[in-house]
Design a protein around this motif. Sequence first.
Motif, PDB file in Angstrom:
ATOM      1  N   UNK A  31       7.358 -95.891 -38.651  1.00 52.15           N
ATOM      2  CA  UNK A  31       6.546 -96.890 -39.035  1.00 52.15           C
ATOM      3  C   UNK A  31       7.185 -98.014 -40.000  1.00 52.15           C
ATOM      4  N   UNK A  32       8.276 -97.518 -40.411  1.00 51.90           N
ATOM      5  CA  UNK A  32       8.961 -98.800 -41.457  1.00 51.90           C
ATOM      6  C   UNK A  32       9.475-100.029 -40.638  1.00 51.90           C
ATOM      7  N   UNK A  33       9.161-101.108 -41.018  1.00 55.35           N
ATOM      8  CA  UNK A  33       9.311-102.184 -40.274  1.00 55.35           C
ATOM      9  C   UNK A  33      10.818-102.261 -40.115  1.00 55.35           C
ATOM     10  N   UNK A  34      11.714-101.757 -41.012  1.00 53.70           N
ATOM     11  CA  UNK A  34      13.104-101.929 -40.394  1.00 53.70           C
ATOM     12  C   UNK A  34      13.818-101.210 -39.501  1.00 53.70           C
ATOM     13  N   UNK A  38      13.310-105.561 -31.556  1.00 57.79           N
ATOM     14  CA  UNK A  38      13.974-105.726 -30.355  1.00 57.79           C
ATOM     15  C   UNK A  38      14.710-104.335 -29.891  1.00 57.79           C
ATOM     16  N   UNK A  39      14.140-103.132 -30.338  1.00 62.37           N
ATOM     17  CA  UNK A  39      14.922-101.964 -29.985  1.00 62.37           C
ATOM     18  C   UNK A  39      15.116-101.161 -31.379  1.00 62.37           C
TER      19      UNK A  39
END
Length: 77
Positions: A31-34, A38-39
């Motif tokens: 769930x971390x945005x990092x 795009x994959x």
Amino acid sequence: MVMSKPVSWFLVAFGVWSWFIWPNFLRNIWSDPRSFDDGPQAFFLVHLVLVVVSLVFGTAIAVIGVRGVRGARRRSR
């Protein structure tokens, strides 16, 4: 090699702990945005490898512990 019951149970507990902690860690990384843009990103892939290796080691350690508990039980009879 002969292991005592406390050592064997510690190894089993370590394996169970690994299966409790690492999947939760992976959910948090997922769930971390990092993790994705795009994959899967390197951040996610490195942590995925860490989780997989830790689960494999945790399972192997738990199996050794279970064998130690069984062996100790046989020795006590």
